[in-house]
Design an enzyme around this catalytic site. Structure first.
Site, PDB file in Angstrom:
ATOM      1  N   ILE A 149       0.834  -1.088   0.070  1.00 31.32           N
ATOM      2  CA  ILE A 149      -0.364  -0.190  -0.191  1.00 31.32           C
ATOM      3  C   ILE A 149       0.839   1.401   0.135  1.00 31.32           C
ATOM      4  O   ILE A 149       0.373   2.261  -0.338  1.00 31.32           O
ATOM      5  CB  ILE A 149      -0.988   0.135   1.641  1.00 31.32           C
ATOM      6  CG1 ILE A 149      -0.214  -0.576   2.251  1.00 31.32           C
ATOM      7  CG2 ILE A 149      -1.851  -0.696   0.857  1.00 31.32           C
ATOM      8  CD1 ILE A 149      -1.117  -0.131   4.765  1.00 31.32           C
ATOM      9  N   GLY A 150       1.936   1.465  -0.234  1.00 27.81           N
ATOM     10  CA  GLY A 150       3.315   2.202   0.015  1.00 27.81           C
ATOM     11  C   GLY A 150       4.809   1.612  -0.204  1.00 27.81           C
ATOM     12  O   GLY A 150       4.910   0.687   0.094  1.00 27.81           O
ATOM     13  N   LYS A 151       4.857   2.596  -0.801  1.00 24.87           N
ATOM     14  CA  LYS A 151       6.838   2.538  -0.564  1.00 24.87           C
ATOM     15  C   LYS A 151       7.522   4.178  -0.694  1.00 24.87           C
ATOM     16  O   LYS A 151       7.282   4.669  -1.174  1.00 24.87           O
ATOM     17  CB  LYS A 151       7.039   2.053  -2.130  1.00 24.87           C
ATOM     18  CG  LYS A 151       8.347   1.331  -2.295  1.00 24.87           C
ATOM     19  CD  LYS A 151       8.765   0.592  -3.087  1.00 24.87           C
ATOM     20  CE  LYS A 151       8.680   1.284  -4.441  1.00 24.87           C
ATOM     21  NZ  LYS A 151       9.490   2.327  -5.248  1.00 24.87           N
ATOM     22  N   GLY A 152       8.032   4.025   0.385  1.00 21.19           N
ATOM     23  CA  GLY A 152       9.225   5.148   0.114  1.00 21.19           C
ATOM     24  C   GLY A 152      10.440   5.329  -0.034  1.00 21.19           C
ATOM     25  O   GLY A 152      11.461   4.537  -0.429  1.00 21.19           O
ATOM     26  N   CYS A 153      11.081   6.202   0.318  1.00 17.79           N
ATOM     27  CA  CYS A 153      12.985   5.965  -0.096  1.00 17.79           C
ATOM     28  C   CYS A 153      13.608   4.816   0.791  1.00 17.79           C
ATOM     29  O   CYS A 153      14.900   4.471   0.571  1.00 17.79           O
ATOM     30  CB  CYS A 153      13.102   6.860   0.065  1.00 17.79           C
ATOM     31  SG  CYS A 153      13.864   8.382   1.766  1.00 17.79           S
ATOM     32  N   ALA A 155      11.645   2.293   2.916  1.00 17.70           N
ATOM     33  CA  ALA A 155      10.565   1.619   3.669  1.00 17.70           C
ATOM     34  C   ALA A 155       9.934   0.933   2.504  1.00 17.70           C
ATOM     35  O   ALA A 155       9.252   2.095   1.327  1.00 17.70           O
ATOM     36  CB  ALA A 155      10.130   1.570   4.594  1.00 17.70           C
ATOM     37  N   ASP A 349      10.494  16.856   8.538  1.00 15.32           N
ATOM     38  CA  ASP A 349      10.120  16.157   7.256  1.00 15.32           C
ATOM     39  C   ASP A 349       9.228  15.736   6.610  1.00 15.32           C
ATOM     40  O   ASP A 349       8.537  15.407   5.860  1.00 15.32           O
ATOM     41  CB  ASP A 349      10.753  14.265   6.735  1.00 15.32           C
ATOM     42  CG  ASP A 349      11.160  13.936   5.453  1.00 15.32           C
ATOM     43  OD1 ASP A 349      10.748  14.661   4.259  1.00 15.32           O
ATOM     44  OD2 ASP A 349      10.547  13.280   5.031  1.00 15.32           O
TER      45      ASP A 349
END
Length: 574
Positions: A149-153, A155, A349
């Site tokens: 459901i989500g992806k960052g830099c 995790a 952030d």
């Protein structure tokens, strides 16, 4: 000339006369004055300095009205010409000024006592966990993992479920339903088609471990900032005893629960699994046993939290909140930032991608701040970071970095103050909330740079934005942090604007007594509304946050800003 200015001029004049006349024979008069003249009535008449008094009144250490009377009597008795009309007028003005300040002191004492009583009452009411309490879930195998459901830099986030953790309240509005009206964003009621989230009430965040080692201690040390919003029982007892050095070399702060800050219910280390989409989405961070070309370690950190329908950026792409909902959303961000600042944490952030969103029973968006990987959470740091080298990490998103942070130049004694940096970022995000592009994203041709922009370059907000909310956004984006209100003061301005009503319609005429009366009425209303309520609405949570953080000085400052804004509006109207 205003009354306040006239009194100050009278005090200055009286002080000059006092220095020229009364102090001529200071050695002789002072002794008798202390022994004979300061004994005014009973000793209980003396007012000791109190910590809750405003700083501008703490100079006066005794009963000012009594002191004024003594000064007049002493002047009439001891000095030739003191009974002349001119000197009588001077001493009368001097005594009148002291008497008025004494009355103001008494009003402030009563208002401060009222604030303290209300604050103590509402601080007892703790924020309720949306999930039922559970004691399991310290291993990845305890959860059923769903889709990504989500992806960052750093995790990837997956939906998850566990039989031991069912939600107390499970309502959401899907983005597909929100965007069903077409590409154009419209104001919508998100409770028209509610959908249950019982299938996957949790979310598991899998950190990417490159270079941190595979031992639990090394992983927790390297990623300790992610544990800032962790609950009391997030780590097992044997894990919580591990010394967490963290990125800055000290044990990170842990913030208490708050409705506008994400809560990490479980944090544990485990082997990296091959989750859906891993080889396609992030093959380079996988360990060699899953991808021969991968650079990751075999074990990493997993964080378990509540599953939210979307983040703020996704929501604003398909929906436009109403003017009142927009003000409530800005207010929620300010409340979350104030909670972090009071506990010594700077997020550093803050952006719409790092704000999660759900909806209360009335359809109002509820925001929570998440992703603390870049936060400053040193113990005893006071939100100050020594900036003696360019190698020091000053934060995350450079576009939404406050001017005092972005323009800092490293040096031997340079310190960056983050106490108002997150509040500045809230001001920038407010443009997105009200349907305007964020002016500080430099990818746009007309984008501003936080290091060089001038306040007059800020684009206008829509005409539908309430005037007081417009005022708050402008104040938050001031370049000089000394002229920028804190998150608490900015939140108080919106609280007074939203719920002050007729009692505070004219802040220039509102006395401390009327303010205290309004606070008492507001407290009663909130207590009655909360009695017997199964679920809590966003507005009720915000009102409780306001009452739990009452401070007389902050209210004074907020009223001053409101008066300033209303005067500007009247000047522009004329």
């Amino acid at each position: 000339m205003s009354v306040k200015h006239a009194i100050s001029r009278g005090l200055e004049m009286g002080r000059s006369i006092f220095q020229l006349s009364l102090l001529k024979s200071a050695a002789r008069v002072a002794t008798k004055f202390r022994v004979e003249r300061l004994c005014v009535g009973q000793p209980t008449r003396s007012v000791q300095p109190q910590t809750f008094l405003p700083s501008r009144y703490r100079f006066y250490r005794m009963s000012l009205s009594g002191l004024a009377a003594q000064l007049q009597a002493l002047g009439f008795r001891r000095f030739p010409g003191a009974r002349s009309p001119r000197n009588r007028a001077i001493f009368l003005a001097f005594g009148l000024g002291f008497g008025l300040i004494e009355q103001q002191l008494e009003d402030d004492r009563r208002s401060a006592a009222t604030c303290q009583e209300i604050q103590a009452l509402f601080r007892k009411k703790k924020f309720q966990n949306p999930l039922k309490p559970f004691t399991l879930g310290y291993k990845l195998e305890d959860y059923v993992i769903g889709k990504q459901i989500g992806k960052g830099c750093d995790a990837a986030v997956y939906e998850a479920a566990a039989q031991f953790a069912l939600p107390r309240e499970s309502r959401e509005c899907s983005l597909i339903e929100l965007g069903s009206g077409g590409d154009n964003r419209q104001e919508k009621d998100c409770t028209q088609r509610p959908r249950s989230v019982v299938s996957y009430p949790l979310a598991v965040k899998m950190m990417w471990n490159i270079g941190a080692g595979s031992s639990s201690e090394a992983i927790l040390n390297s990623m300790s900032q992610e544990l800032v919003p962790a609950g009391r029982f997030a780590l097992k007892e044997e894990k919580s005893a591990v010394v967490l050095d963290g990125h800055f070399g000290m044990v990170p702060m842990r913030v208490s629960a708050h409705p506008n800050v994400v809560r990490v219910h479980r944090a544990f280390t485990d082997e990296v699994p091959l989750l859906p989409g891993a080889r396609e989405e992030y093959p380079d961070v996988l360990p060699p046993r899953l991808n021969p070309a991968g650079l990751g370690n075999n074990r990493t950190l997993f964080l378990v939290m509540k599953n939210y329908p979307c983040n703020l950026r996704q929501y604003l792409q398909v929906a436009l909140p109403s003017r009142r909902q927009g003000s409530l959303m800005v207010l929620q961000l300010l409340e979350g930032v104030d909670h972090l600042c009071k506990q010594g944490v700077a997020h550093r952030d803050l952006k719409s991608d790092n704000v999660l969103l759900e909806f209360d029973s009335g359809g109002c968006p509820r925001l929570v701040i998440t992703d603390f990987g870049c936060c400053l959470a040193e113990r005893d740091s006071g939100l100050l970071l020594p900036f003696n080298s360019r190698c020091v990490n000053r934060g995350g998103n450079a576009c939404l970095m406050a001017p005092e942070v972005a323009t800092a130049v490293p040096g031997p004694r340079v310190v960056i103050d983050y106490s108002k940096a997150d509040a500045w970022a809230v001001g920038a995000i407010s443009f997105e909330i009200f349907g305007r592009p964020n002016p500080f994203y430099s990818s746009r041709p007309e984008g501003l740079d936080s290091r060089r922009y001038q306040e007059k370059q800020l684009p206008p907000l829509p005409a539908s934005v309430p005037a007081d909310t417009h005022l708050v956004v402008g104040l938050l984006l001031r370049r000089d942090p000394g002229k920028r209100p804190s998150a608490r003061v900015a939140a108080n301005i919106l609280h007074l604007s939203l719920w002050g009503g007729r009692a505070l319609a004219n802040p220039d005429r509102a006395s401390m007594k009327s303010l205290a009366d309004w606070l008492l009425c507001q407290s009663a209303v909130v207590l009655l509304r909360c009695r017997g309520a199964v679920t809590s609405t966003v507005e009720a949570e915000l009102q409780r946050c306001f009452l739990a953080n009452l401070d007389l000085e902050d209210l004074h400052t907020a009223m001053g800003f409101l008066l300033f804004g209303r005067e500007q509006q009247r000047a522009l109207a004329n």
